[in-house]
Design a protein around this motif. Structure first.
Motif, short mmCIF file in Angstrom:
data_model
loop_
_atom_site.label_atom_id
_atom_site.label_comp_id
_atom_site.label_asym_id
_atom_site.label_seq_id
_atom_site.Cartn_x
_atom_site.Cartn_y
_atom_site.Cartn_z
N UNK A 1 0.81 -1.22 0.00
CA UNK A 1 0.00 0.00 0.00
C UNK A 1 0.84 1.28 0.00
N UNK A 2 2.16 1.16 0.04
CA UNK A 2 3.01 2.36 0.20
C UNK A 2 2.73 3.45 -0.84
N UNK A 3 2.74 3.15 -2.15
CA UNK A 3 2.47 4.24 -3.09
C UNK A 3 1.05 4.79 -2.98
N UNK A 4 0.11 3.94 -2.60
CA UNK A 4 -1.27 4.40 -2.43
C UNK A 4 -1.38 5.35 -1.25
N UNK A 5 -0.69 5.02 -0.15
CA UNK A 5 -0.70 5.89 1.03
C UNK A 5 -0.07 7.24 0.72
N UNK A 6 0.98 7.26 -0.08
CA UNK A 6 1.58 8.53 -0.47
C UNK A 6 0.58 9.36 -1.27
N UNK A 7 -0.16 8.71 -2.16
CA UNK A 7 -1.18 9.43 -2.93
C UNK A 7 -2.31 9.93 -2.04
N UNK A 8 -2.72 9.11 -1.09
CA UNK A 8 -3.78 9.54 -0.17
C UNK A 8 -3.37 10.80 0.58
N UNK A 9 -2.13 10.87 0.94
CA UNK A 9 -1.63 12.04 1.69
C UNK A 9 -1.53 13.27 0.80
N UNK A 10 -0.99 13.09 -0.42
CA UNK A 10 -0.68 14.25 -1.27
C UNK A 10 -1.85 14.74 -2.10
N UNK A 11 -2.80 13.86 -2.43
CA UNK A 11 -3.86 14.27 -3.35
C UNK A 11 -4.78 15.30 -2.71
N UNK A 12 -5.45 16.07 -3.57
CA UNK A 12 -6.45 17.01 -3.08
C UNK A 12 -7.79 16.32 -2.85
#
Length: 422
Positions: A157-168
């Motif tokens: 899930x690491x790349x997904x978690x990064x997206x969850x944090x950064x996305x608007x």
């Protein structure tokens, strides 16, 4: 009415390794409107959409063999992110700076978009969040997970978690899929399905299945059981389906079965090199191959004929991403016999708009199919309700404007893009 009040068209950048995938309808509509300049970055060379500029990204390499196997998925995502970053820099040098970046989360294309386009709104399509317990991975008791599996899934899930944090903002296609994501991020994730073209996927009670391209003529067949999946794999219950087919053939000597899909694994574990689940089940079971037809992948018009001619459509899935094919079958008026797993239960009420079965019980699946074929007139109300469910809740004509509204952040996007009328 033009919704864009600035001096230049609103610029949209789609990111997806496949083309056009979930963004087909969005990109097609926006590409036809001069208010928008649309670019689609992808790995897939094939395909075009009028009004949409397509750019290809290609990672410089894949994850190194010596990389710890827990983090190979993350390394591949980073390499993809780097490739998309390089393409984005080229776009910027050519004067294209997007107002909105909308990408599929998981493979990595969205990872570094805030670095290259800090002022752009970053939107992510969140299809799935991985769990070692309580969903797809530990569903089959015959495939127990070891400590290695659980830790690897956790890190996946690491790349997904990064997206969850950064996305608007983010979007999931079903409530069940959104539910898989950590609760602390739910406020960022809306739910909107991609939508089904219910005008295309319509019932045709008189349909007979004749596909000259692949030399298949079942026009004489009165009992036709259908199954559709991208691959023939345990995630979509292919082994259980085949076991049910062997029983159905014994119960219904005139019944034919059509299987649409490729002989490959799209999701889940592969068999050892050179083996396929199709061959495994053909070798294992006693089947009448003259009444079992494998079509491979079909173009949409032929696929539609399969659904329209179907007497009973079997859909099995682990607790995983809901297939487009299930809703398309319902829209075409199929009698759906489906696994009683959570993604299905979001849509189907047993005996109302479909018939639910135990994923692991081929005998029950065969029994329900036998009943359906025995009393086809009694099943018409279920078929009609299935189509009504899709028209009411999953119709492209309704959901595409909502998807556009969400994406553009403008409540008047519906009228400006000509979707005010049905």
């Amino acid at each position: 009415m033009n919704t864009n009040t600035s001096n230049h068209p609103q610029r949209i950048l789609f990111l997806h390794p496949n083309f056009p995938a979930q963004f087909r309808h969005l990109a097609s509509v926006l590409g036809q409107d001069s208010s928008y300049q649309v670019v689609f970055a992808t790995k897939r060379q094939e395909g075009t959409i009028p009004g949409v500029s397509k750019v290809i990204y290609e990672p410089s390499r894949t994850a190194a063999p010596q990389t710890h196997h827990y983090v190979r998925n993350l390394e591949n995502a980073v390499l993809t992110g780097q490739a998309v970053y390089r393409v984005a820099e080229q776009l910027k040098s050519q004067g294209f700076v997007p107002d909105i970046v909308y990408g599929h989360s998981g493979w990595g294309p969205t990872l570094f978009m805030k670095e290259v386009f800090p002022k752009a709104e970053l939107l992510c399509f969140f299809e799935w969040f991985y769990h070692a317990r309580g969903s797809d991975a530990d569903f089959d008791p015959n495939e127990p997970l070891n400590a290695d599996d659980m830790c690897r899934i956790h890190i996946k899930n690491s790349p997904i978690l990064l997206d969850l944090y950064h996305c608007d903002r983010g979007l999931s296609p079903t409530h069940w899929q959104r539910q898989q994501f950590p609760p602390e991020f739910h406020s960022k994730i809306s739910v909107c399905h991609d939508g089904v073209d219910t005008n295309f996927f319509q019932p045709n009670p008189e349909a007979k299945l004749v596909l000259p391209r692949i030399n298949l003529d079942l026009s004489h067949v009165s009992e036709l059981v259908t199954y559709v999946a991208r691959g023939m794999e345990p995630y979509r219950g292919f082994p259980q389906f085949m076991e049910a087919v062997s029983l159905i053939q014994q119960l219904r000597p005139n019944c034919h079965v059509v299987v649409v899909g490729e002989d490959r694994v799209a999701y889940g574990k592969q068999l050892p090199e050179g083996q396929s689940y199709k061959q495994l089940m053909l070798d294992k079971l006693d089947l009448d191959l003259s009444r079992l037809h494998f079509t491979g992948l079909l173009p949409y018009n032929e696929y539609l004929q399969v659904l329209q001619a179907s007497s009973a459509h079997i859909y099995l899935t682990r607790p995983f991403v809901l297939s487009w094919s299930m809703l398309e079958a319902m829209s075409a008026g199929c009698l759906l016999i489906a696994a009683n797993t959570p993604p299905v239960l979001e849509v189907i009420k047993d005996g109302k708009n479909g018939i639910l079965v135990d994923f692991f019980n081929p005998e029950q699946i065969a029994e329900k199919v036998n009943l359906a074929l025995e009393k086809p007139k009694d099943m018409m109300s279920i078929r009609n309700a299935a189509r009504k469910t899709v028209v009411k809740n999953y119709d492209l004509a309704t959901l595409l404007p909502q998807h556009l509204d969400w994406m553009l952040g403008k409540k008047n996007a519906l009228n400006s893009l000509g979707f005010g009328k049905r």
